[in-house]
Design a protein around this motif. Structure first.
Motif, PDB file in Angstrom:
ATOM      1  N   ASP A  54       2.075  11.042  -7.847  1.00 37.81           N
ATOM      2  CA  ASP A  54       2.762  12.050  -8.639  1.00 37.81           C
ATOM      3  C   ASP A  54       3.613  11.365  -9.712  1.00 37.81           C
ATOM      4  OD1 ASP A  54       4.018  14.233  -9.690  1.00 37.81           O
ATOM      5  OD2 ASP A  54       5.098  14.786  -7.863  1.00 37.81           O
ATOM      6  N   SER A  55       3.038  11.160 -10.881  1.00 38.32           N
ATOM      7  CA  SER A  55       3.744  10.457 -11.956  1.00 38.32           C
ATOM      8  C   SER A  55       4.954  11.236 -12.469  1.00 38.32           C
ATOM      9  CB  SER A  55       2.790  10.157 -13.112  1.00 38.32           C
ATOM     10  OG  SER A  55       2.235  11.359 -13.628  1.00 38.32           O
TER      11      SER A  55
ATOM     12  N   ILE B  59       8.246  15.755  -4.355  1.00 38.34           N
ATOM     13  CA  ILE B  59       6.985  15.090  -4.668  1.00 38.34           C
ATOM     14  C   ILE B  59       5.871  16.094  -4.430  1.00 38.34           C
ATOM     15  CG2 ILE B  59       5.435  13.177  -4.084  1.00 38.34           C
ATOM     16  CD1 ILE B  59       7.902  11.693  -2.996  1.00 38.34           C
ATOM     17  N   ASP B  60       4.944  16.186  -5.360  1.00 40.15           N
ATOM     18  CA  ASP B  60       3.822  17.121  -5.224  1.00 40.15           C
ATOM     19  C   ASP B  60       3.048  16.802  -3.938  1.00 40.15           C
ATOM     20  OD1 ASP B  60       1.542  18.654  -5.388  1.00 40.15           O
ATOM     21  OD2 ASP B  60       1.110  18.148  -7.483  1.00 40.15           O
TER      22      ASP B  60
ATOM     23  N   ALA C  31      -0.510  10.456  -0.467  1.00 38.14           N
ATOM     24  CA  ALA C  31      -1.590   9.768   0.251  1.00 38.14           C
ATOM     25  C   ALA C  31      -1.158   9.305   1.639  1.00 38.14           C
ATOM     26  CB  ALA C  31      -2.060   8.562  -0.560  1.00 38.14           C
ATOM     27  N   HIS C  32       0.144   9.058   1.825  1.00 42.22           N
ATOM     28  CA  HIS C  32       0.596   8.448   3.086  1.00 42.22           C
ATOM     29  C   HIS C  32       2.098   8.645   3.234  1.00 42.22           C
ATOM     30  CE1 HIS C  32       0.876   5.515   6.350  1.00 42.22           C
ATOM     31  NE2 HIS C  32       1.716   4.785   5.647  1.00 42.22           N
ATOM     32  N   ARG C  33       2.520   8.913   4.450  1.00 42.12           N
ATOM     33  CA  ARG C  33       3.943   9.002   4.769  1.00 42.12           C
ATOM     34  C   ARG C  33       4.268   8.048   5.912  1.00 42.12           C
ATOM     35  NH1 ARG C  33       6.784  13.672   3.051  1.00 42.12           N
ATOM     36  NH2 ARG C  33       5.477  15.310   2.127  1.00 42.12           N
ATOM     37  N   ALA C  34       5.428   7.442   5.857  1.00 41.49           N
ATOM     38  CA  ALA C  34       5.875   6.573   6.945  1.00 41.49           C
ATOM     39  C   ALA C  34       7.336   6.872   7.245  1.00 41.49           C
ATOM     40  CB  ALA C  34       5.707   5.107   6.570  1.00 41.49           C
ATOM     41  N   ARG C  35       7.624   7.094   8.522  1.00 46.53           N
ATOM     42  CA  ARG C  35       8.997   7.374   8.935  1.00 46.53           C
ATOM     43  C   ARG C  35       9.659   6.055   9.333  1.00 46.53           C
ATOM     44  NH1 ARG C  35      11.461   9.739  13.859  1.00 46.53           N
ATOM     45  NH2 ARG C  35      13.249  11.011  13.231  1.00 46.53           N
ATOM     46  N   LEU C  36      10.819   5.787   8.750  1.00 48.68           N
ATOM     47  CA  LEU C  36      11.477   4.500   8.952  1.00 48.68           C
ATOM     48  C   LEU C  36      12.893   4.675   9.477  1.00 48.68           C
ATOM     49  CD1 LEU C  36      10.456   2.835   5.554  1.00 48.68           C
ATOM     50  CD2 LEU C  36       9.283   2.610   7.756  1.00 48.68           C
ATOM     51  N   ALA C  37      13.281   3.801  10.402  1.00 44.03           N
ATOM     52  CA  ALA C  37      14.648   3.786  10.924  1.00 44.03           C
ATOM     53  C   ALA C  37      15.466   2.772  10.143  1.00 44.03           C
ATOM     54  CB  ALA C  37      14.649   3.431  12.400  1.00 44.03           C
ATOM     55  N   ARG C  38      16.735   3.091   9.939  1.00 49.22           N
ATOM     56  CA  ARG C  38      17.632   2.181   9.236  1.00 49.22           C
ATOM     57  C   ARG C  38      18.937   2.073  10.014  1.00 49.22           C
ATOM     58  NH1 ARG C  38      17.222  -2.128   6.196  1.00 49.22           N
ATOM     59  NH2 ARG C  38      18.794  -2.321   4.579  1.00 49.22           N
ATOM     60  N   VAL C  39      19.294   0.855  10.408  1.00 42.22           N
ATOM     61  CA  VAL C  39      20.550   0.620  11.131  1.00 42.22           C
ATOM     62  C   VAL C  39      21.645   0.336  10.104  1.00 42.22           C
ATOM     63  CG1 VAL C  39      21.733  -0.766  12.868  1.00 42.22           C
ATOM     64  CG2 VAL C  39      19.269  -0.339  13.075  1.00 42.22           C
ATOM     65  N   LEU C  40      22.737   1.068  10.186  1.00 38.13           N
ATOM     66  CA  LEU C  40      23.830   0.928   9.230  1.00 38.13           C
ATOM     67  C   LEU C  40      24.931   0.030   9.784  1.00 38.13           C
ATOM     68  CD1 LEU C  40      24.146   4.633   8.009  1.00 38.13           C
ATOM     69  CD2 LEU C  40      22.653   2.818   7.150  1.00 38.13           C
ATOM     70  N   ARG C  41      25.767  -0.435   8.882  1.00 40.04           N
ATOM     71  CA  ARG C  41      26.887  -1.292   9.264  1.00 40.04           C
ATOM     72  C   ARG C  41      28.212  -0.591   8.958  1.00 40.04           C
ATOM     73  NH1 ARG C  41      26.834  -6.548  11.548  1.00 40.04           N
ATOM     74  NH2 ARG C  41      27.931  -7.516   9.811  1.00 40.04           N
ATOM     75  N   THR C  42      29.155  -0.723   9.850  1.00 37.84           N
ATOM     76  CA  THR C  42      30.529  -0.285   9.655  1.00 37.84           C
ATOM     77  C   THR C  42      31.424  -1.374  10.242  1.00 37.84           C
ATOM     78  OG1 THR C  42      30.712   0.839  11.793  1.00 37.84           O
ATOM     79  CG2 THR C  42      29.861   2.153   9.940  1.00 37.84           C
ATOM     80  N   PRO C  43      32.709  -1.392   9.907  1.00 40.08           N
ATOM     81  CA  PRO C  43      33.587  -2.374  10.556  1.00 40.08           C
ATOM     82  C   PRO C  43      33.536  -2.282  12.078  1.00 40.08           C
ATOM     83  CG  PRO C  43      34.687  -1.447   8.647  1.00 40.08           C
ATOM     84  CD  PRO C  43      33.404  -0.664   8.828  1.00 40.08           C
TER      85      PRO C  43
END
Length: 466
Positions: free
Chosen positions: A318-319, A374-375, A380-392
């Motif tokens: 989707d340009s 996104i149209d 063509a493809h989807r991927a579910r991703l985990a993200r670990v965040l940082r805090t003090p």
């Protein structure tokens, strides 16, 4: 008696991402052959490369499939020191990669993206500065001078002004507090610093501002003027080298890890939902903190203090998702390609709360953590991703867990608090070290486990020792 003496220790590695595979590889390659390693993977394939996508791109590699890493795994020499050493040892091919980032805004009111207001080149690689469309020369020169001054001040402060650490009365300094203390203009922070850093951390601006200032400052110092690299053919080649000869149980979902006399009991479920129990001498958990807490009761409560978010990477065509700058960037891309010095184009778009990045590879686009529509017919493809965040707070927890000198722990805390390796249970992952949650953390934490088990790290041995 002799058989018992020479029996191999058993090691379960839960998870087959970078950290899990590197840990399993190192222990499996032990020169004294003291360990038998079994990897548990909940998917039907190894997870390091599982989210990636193969396209056929005649524009890039004629008649050959082209693998797009998801997420993108670019690295550098200053921050990813051990990752690069490992790649060199394994014979992984990589190339110097230049990036050009276009910065634009997304309006949540009318759902439109504004034309880019700046073009940034990674590591200040040499190319004629690109003037955004609609900018007069004077306006453009003033912008460059302003940004140069702000960036210079930020870098100087990173090297000179140390972030404040936690004390008995105050929590550790966050990135937001730090940039305000060094009086970095908020216009620069909001419109330039946060979008660029968010493209790396893939989290909201508020979450990024809540990172320990030490993380951001250390990352800025170590990546300053460092070249970037990408692996030739993607990390599927890395995965193949690391997993060679490993025993892997696919579609095996571990549900609990607990102590059972002198062994560790691992309960897992196969693809037919049949439950199994296996026993090991060591268990390595190469999973996110929320999964660690679900599997291992001693860390159930404390893992809740380490934030984990989920997002998507979307491969599409989707340009219209790109801000109206394609003509200018395509002209630049064609010029660099003709000179044999092609740069990767990254479109970074922000709203007031967060940032999405679009990696352009030929006609294929990869949007990470999208904020704009996104149209669906062009996905063509989807991927579910985990993200670990940082805090003090999460940094304090992680550092307590991975304290190398146990004498630093006071007796009451040592009795109550779990530390890495206790009862032969180990944690590895991008979040399992004191730094930004990136690939280097995977390698460092894997090396730490191997070293604790007496296994040599081959890429740290000098040529005179080998």
């Amino acid at each position: 008696m002799t058989e018992q003496k020479h029996a191999k220790k058993t090691v379960a590695v839960i998870g087959s991402g970078m950290a899990g595979l590197v840990t399993a590889y190192l222990i499996h390659q032990d020169k004294q052959c003291r360990y038998h390693v079994e990897v548990f993977e909940t998917q039907d394939q190894l997870s390091l490369d599982s989210a990636s996508y193969t396209i056929s791109s005649a524009d890039v590699y004629p008649s050959l499939p082209n693998r797009i890493d998801i997420p993108m795994r670019a690295f550098d020499e200053g921050f990813h020191i051990n990752l690069k050493r490992m790649y060199d040892y394994l014979g992984v091919g990589y190339i110097t990669q230049k990036f050009v980032y276009s910065l634009s805004k997304y309006s949540t009111v009318d759902g439109k993206k504004s034309p880019p207001y700046f073009f940034h080149s990674s590591s200040n690689h040499r190319f004629p500065p690109v003037r955004p469309e609609g900018y007069g020369y004077l306006q453009w020169i003033v912008q460059i001078m302003y940004l140069a001054a702000c960036y210079f001040w930020f870098i100087v402060c990173c090297f000179v002004v140390k972030p404040k650490m936690a004390s008995t009365s105050k929590e550790e300094e966050t990135l937001e507090v730090y940039v305000k203390r060094i009086r970095l203009p908020w216009h620069f922070v909001k419109n330039y610093l946060l979008p660029l850093m968010s493209s790396v951390t893939t989290c909201s601006h508020d979450a990024l501002l809540s990172f320990p200032a030490l993380d951001a400052v250390d990352y800025a110092k170590r990546t300053y003027r460092q070249p970037h690299y990408t692996v030739i053919g993607g990390v599927q080649g890395v995965q193949s080298k690391l997993s060679k000869g490993l025993a892997v149980s696919f579609q095996a979902t571990v549900t609990s890890v607990k102590r059972a006399d002198t062994k560790l009991e691992v309960t897992w479920v196969d693809s037919n939902d049949k439950s199994h129990i296996s026993y090991f001498d060591h268990v390595v958990m190469a999973v996110t903190p929320d999964v660690v807490g679900a599997l291992f009761e001693p860390l159930r409560e404390v893992m809740r203090e380490i934030p984990v978010i989920w997002g998507e990477s979307v491969v599409h065509y989707d340009s219209s998702a790109i801000a109206n700058s394609s003509r200018l960037l395509e002209k630049y891309s064609a010029k660099t390609q003709k000179a044999g010095d092609q740069a990767q184009i990254m479109h970074i778009t922000s709203d007031p709360l967060s940032t999405e990045s679009i990696h352009q590879q030929s006609s294929t686009l990869v949007t990470n953590f999208p904020i704009s529509p996104i149209d669906p017919n062009k996905i063509a493809h989807r991927a579910r991703l985990a993200r670990v965040l940082r805090t003090p707070k999460s940094r304090e927890i992680v550092n307590d867990i991975f304290t190398l000198d146990k004498s630093e722990l006071k007796p009451p805390k040592e009795e109550l608090f779990w530390y890495n390796g206790k009862d032969n249970v180990w944690l590895v992952g991008a979040w399992c070290w004191d730094g930004m949650v990136l690939l280097e953390g995977c390698i460092v934490s894997a090396m730490r486990v191997a070293t604790s088990l007496g296994v040599e790290i081959p890429w740290t041995i000098t040529s005179s020792e080998s």
